[in-house]
Design an enzyme around this catalytic site. Structure first.
Site, PDB file in Angstrom:
ATOM      1  N   CYS A 135      57.159 -10.298 -90.121  1.00 46.74           N
ATOM      2  CA  CYS A 135      56.038  -9.503 -89.581  1.00 46.74           C
ATOM      3  C   CYS A 135      54.673 -10.082 -89.945  1.00 46.74           C
ATOM      4  O   CYS A 135      53.657  -9.631 -89.415  1.00 46.74           O
ATOM      5  CB  CYS A 135      56.152  -8.054 -90.032  1.00 46.74           C
ATOM      6  SG  CYS A 135      57.734  -7.303 -89.624  1.00 46.74           S
ATOM      7  N   HIS A 149      49.346  -5.066 -89.319  1.00 45.42           N
ATOM      8  CA  HIS A 149      50.665  -5.094 -88.695  1.00 45.42           C
ATOM      9  C   HIS A 149      51.059  -3.659 -88.358  1.00 45.42           C
ATOM     10  O   HIS A 149      50.961  -2.758 -89.202  1.00 45.42           O
ATOM     11  CB  HIS A 149      51.660  -5.743 -89.648  1.00 45.42           C
ATOM     12  CG  HIS A 149      53.087  -5.519 -89.267  1.00 45.42           C
ATOM     13  ND1 HIS A 149      53.540  -5.724 -87.988  1.00 45.42           N
ATOM     14  CD2 HIS A 149      54.154  -5.076 -89.988  1.00 45.42           C
ATOM     15  CE1 HIS A 149      54.826  -5.426 -87.945  1.00 45.42           C
ATOM     16  NE2 HIS A 149      55.219  -5.033 -89.139  1.00 45.42           N
ATOM     17  N   ASN A 159      57.421  -1.035 -84.085  1.00 41.29           N
ATOM     18  CA  ASN A 159      57.184  -2.237 -84.884  1.00 41.29           C
ATOM     19  C   ASN A 159      57.722  -3.446 -84.113  1.00 41.29           C
ATOM     20  O   ASN A 159      58.937  -3.622 -84.001  1.00 41.29           O
ATOM     21  CB  ASN A 159      57.893  -2.081 -86.234  1.00 41.29           C
ATOM     22  CG  ASN A 159      57.668  -3.266 -87.160  1.00 41.29           C
ATOM     23  OD1 ASN A 159      57.199  -4.319 -86.730  1.00 41.29           O
ATOM     24  ND2 ASN A 159      58.011  -3.092 -88.419  1.00 41.29           N
TER      25      ASN A 159
HETATM   26  N1  ACO Z   1      66.180  10.469 -88.189  1.00 41.07           N
HETATM   27  C1  ACO Z   1      66.467  11.493 -89.027  1.00 41.07           C
HETATM   28  N2  ACO Z   1      66.687  11.298 -90.335  1.00 41.07           N
HETATM   29  C2  ACO Z   1      66.587  10.054 -90.816  1.00 41.07           C
HETATM   30  C3  ACO Z   1      66.311   8.954 -89.990  1.00 41.07           C
HETATM   31  C4  ACO Z   1      66.105   9.199 -88.627  1.00 41.07           C
HETATM   32  N3  ACO Z   1      65.811   8.215 -87.762  1.00 41.07           N
HETATM   33  N4  ACO Z   1      66.293   7.846 -90.753  1.00 41.07           N
HETATM   34  C5  ACO Z   1      66.566   8.221 -92.003  1.00 41.07           C
HETATM   35  N5  ACO Z   1      66.744   9.548 -92.056  1.00 41.07           N
HETATM   36  C6  ACO Z   1      67.062  10.368 -93.209  1.00 41.07           C
HETATM   37  C7  ACO Z   1      67.655   9.581 -94.347  1.00 41.07           C
HETATM   38  O1  ACO Z   1      69.041   9.477 -94.192  1.00 41.07           O
HETATM   39  C8  ACO Z   1      67.266  10.416 -95.530  1.00 41.07           C
HETATM   40  O2  ACO Z   1      68.193  11.460 -95.616  1.00 41.07           O
HETATM   41  P1  ACO Z   1      68.716  12.010 -97.043  1.00 41.07           P
HETATM   42  O3  ACO Z   1      67.482  12.486 -97.755  1.00 41.07           O
HETATM   43  O4  ACO Z   1      69.666  13.094 -96.671  1.00 41.07           O
HETATM   44  O5  ACO Z   1      69.348  10.831 -97.701  1.00 41.07           O
HETATM   45  C9  ACO Z   1      65.939  11.010 -95.134  1.00 41.07           C
HETATM   46  O6  ACO Z   1      65.851  10.903 -93.706  1.00 41.07           O
HETATM   47  C10 ACO Z   1      64.750  10.304 -95.735  1.00 41.07           C
HETATM   48  O7  ACO Z   1      63.645  11.069 -95.355  1.00 41.07           O
HETATM   49  P2  ACO Z   1      62.224  10.839 -95.980  1.00 41.07           P
HETATM   50  O8  ACO Z   1      62.305  10.603 -97.460  1.00 41.07           O
HETATM   51  O9  ACO Z   1      61.325  11.938 -95.520  1.00 41.07           O
HETATM   52  O10 ACO Z   1      61.819   9.507 -95.261  1.00 41.07           O
HETATM   53  P3  ACO Z   1      60.549   8.668 -95.553  1.00 41.07           P
HETATM   54  O11 ACO Z   1      59.343   9.541 -95.566  1.00 41.07           O
HETATM   55  O12 ACO Z   1      60.787   7.746 -96.700  1.00 41.07           O
HETATM   56  O13 ACO Z   1      60.498   7.802 -94.240  1.00 41.07           O
HETATM   57  C11 ACO Z   1      60.800   5.620 -93.388  1.00 41.07           C
HETATM   58  C12 ACO Z   1      61.479   6.840 -94.007  1.00 41.07           C
HETATM   59  C13 ACO Z   1      60.161   6.017 -92.086  1.00 41.07           C
HETATM   60  C14 ACO Z   1      61.826   4.515 -93.141  1.00 41.07           C
HETATM   61  C15 ACO Z   1      59.714   5.143 -94.378  1.00 41.07           C
HETATM   62  O14 ACO Z   1      60.265   4.924 -95.633  1.00 41.07           O
HETATM   63  C16 ACO Z   1      59.029   3.926 -93.898  1.00 41.07           C
HETATM   64  O15 ACO Z   1      58.356   3.935 -92.888  1.00 41.07           O
HETATM   65  N6  ACO Z   1      59.141   2.806 -94.635  1.00 41.07           N
HETATM   66  C17 ACO Z   1      58.578   1.585 -94.201  1.00 41.07           C
HETATM   67  C18 ACO Z   1      59.573   0.950 -93.361  1.00 41.07           C
HETATM   68  C19 ACO Z   1      58.974   0.066 -92.342  1.00 41.07           C
HETATM   69  O16 ACO Z   1      57.903   0.262 -91.805  1.00 41.07           O
HETATM   70  N7  ACO Z   1      59.717  -0.932 -92.040  1.00 41.07           N
HETATM   71  C20 ACO Z   1      59.360  -1.789 -91.022  1.00 41.07           C
HETATM   72  C21 ACO Z   1      59.698  -3.127 -91.398  1.00 41.07           C
HETATM   73  S1  ACO Z   1      58.709  -3.613 -92.699  1.00 41.07           S
HETATM   74  C22 ACO Z   1      57.403  -4.241 -92.105  1.00 41.07           C
HETATM   75  O17 ACO Z   1      57.253  -4.384 -90.945  1.00 41.07           O
HETATM   76  C23 ACO Z   1      56.384  -4.541 -93.112  1.00 41.07           C
END
Ligand code: ACO
Length: 318
Positions: free
Chosen positions: A112, A245, A275
């Site tokens: 990215c 990004h 993304n």
């Molecule tokens: N729909 C519903 N539930 C989901 C989904 C979904 N698509 N995905 C995960 N969950 C669940 C998980 O299983 C977890 O459940 P559990 O608590 O029962 O285990 C729960 O949701 C986690 O929820 P939150 O803690 O509220 O999630 P969070 O606020 O951490 O958000 C996310 C998760 C969106 C992935 C966040 O951590 C994030 O955006 N991280 C950055 C990731 C990113 O941007 N990556 C891109 C690549 S990196 C880059 O480009 C730099």
């Protein structure tokens, strides 16, 4: 000698996939995806549509906006994590699709951060007098490396391409650049598979520790912004636009808050394309140039962060 962006272009595949559509096949909801990431929909490439196919119209549009022809290009750099094939590079394939030959062409793999890496390399080529018109492209078909049954990753990404023409100029242009990498964070975000003996070894799908990525991204975005501003002798208050990004609106807003930058100065397009990795910054840039937000003389901060981990910043005057 300085370098300056003189044209932008982008391309998104026709097919739009909404959160509601994804919720029919994985256990998620529009509300979950929107509130956690800001993403409402993403574009998905057609069967057989490859990174170079998305890069071609984006490049043609950038050339057109610069008032240049393909023959004027003397270097092509393509940032991609999802190349058409193992080799030749997507840059060489794009060169052939543009109907030109002879100029150097190569890919950059910094996930990215790829576009920021590619733009920095292009700037160095121009400032050392080795190129006058560089085509810099970010293009991705992440839909090919997603496990569409894994709700924790498949809702985040999309396909698309963005391109700029970087040209030699007597006035800047690019004011300062800073690149970084730390390979010890390999496991935090990766596609661990490889091809060996005609078979895929390991998983060919995106794997990610979302929470760790979130914290890492906000930290290095803030540090990178301060570092590149200091290198140019500027302050946060001198910025007109911040184009990070486009991974997650919460990462972008948290960074703006840490920097003390008003939210109005943040350019965010993640809601309609998700993304798109190396394509996300030039996609956001092109949109803001075309809708008239970015104006001559303004100061822009572009920042990338991605697998590797890699990160980097480019500060420029429009
Ligand atoms: N729909 C519903 N539930 C989901 C989904 C979904 N698509 N995905 C995960 N969950 C669940 C998980 O299983 C977890 O459940 P559990 O608590 O029962 O285990 C729960 O949701 C986690 O929820 P939150 O803690 O509220 O999630 P969070 O606020 O951490 O958000 C996310 C998760 C969106 C992935 C966040 O951590 C994030 O955006 N991280 C950055 C990731 C990113 O941007 N990556 C891109 C690549 S990196 C880059 O480009 C730099």
């Amino acid at each position: 000698m300085f370098s300056r962006i003189v044209g932008t272009g982008s391309y998104l595949p026709e097919r739009v996939v909404t959160n509601d559509e994804l919720a029919r096949t994985v256990d998620t909801s529009d509300e979950w995806v929107r509130t956690r990431t800001g993403i409402r929909s993403r574009h998905v490439a057609a069967e057989g549509q490859l990174a170079s196919d998305l890069a071609l119209p984006a490049s043609q549009r950038a050339l057109q906006s610069a008032g240049l022809r393909p023959a004027d290009i003397d270097l092509i750099i393509v940032a991609t994590t999802t190349p058409d094939i193992i080799f030749p590079s997507t840059a060489c394939i794009l060169q052939s699709k543009l109907g030109i030959a002879g100029c150097p062409a190569f890919d950059v793999q910094a996930v990215c951060s790829g576009f920021v890496y590619a733009l920095t390399i292009a700037d160095l080529f121009i400032r050392s007098g080795q190129a006058k018109h560089v085509l810099v492209v970010g293009t991705e078909v992440y839909s090919r490396i997603l496990d569409w049954s894994d709700r924790s990753t498949c809702v985040l990404f999309g396909d698309g391409a963005g391109a700029v023409i970087l040209a030699a100029s007597e006035k800047p242009g690019i004011l300062a650049t800073k690149l970084h990498a730390d390979g010890s964070h390999k496991e935090m975000l990766c596609v661990p598979g490889s091809v060996n003996g005609g078979k895929v070894w390991g998983s060919p799908f995106v794997r990610m520790d979302g929470g760790a990525v979130f914290k890492f991204a906000v930290r290095v975005f803030e540090e990178g912004a301060r570092e590149v501003l200091e290198a140019a002798g500027l302050k946060v208050a001198d910025l007109d636009w911040f184009i990070p990004h486009q991974a997650n609106i919460r990462i972008m807003e948290a960074t703006a808050k840490k920097l003390g930058l008003p939210k109005e100065k943040l350019i965010a397009t993640v809601h309609h394309h998700g993304n798109t990795s190396a394509a996300s910054i030039p996609l956001a840039l092109d949109e803001a140039v075309k809708d008239g937000r970015i104006l001559p003389g303004q100061t822009l901060l572009l920042e990338g962060v991605g697998g590797g981990f890699t990160w980097g910043a480019v500060l420029l005057r429009w």
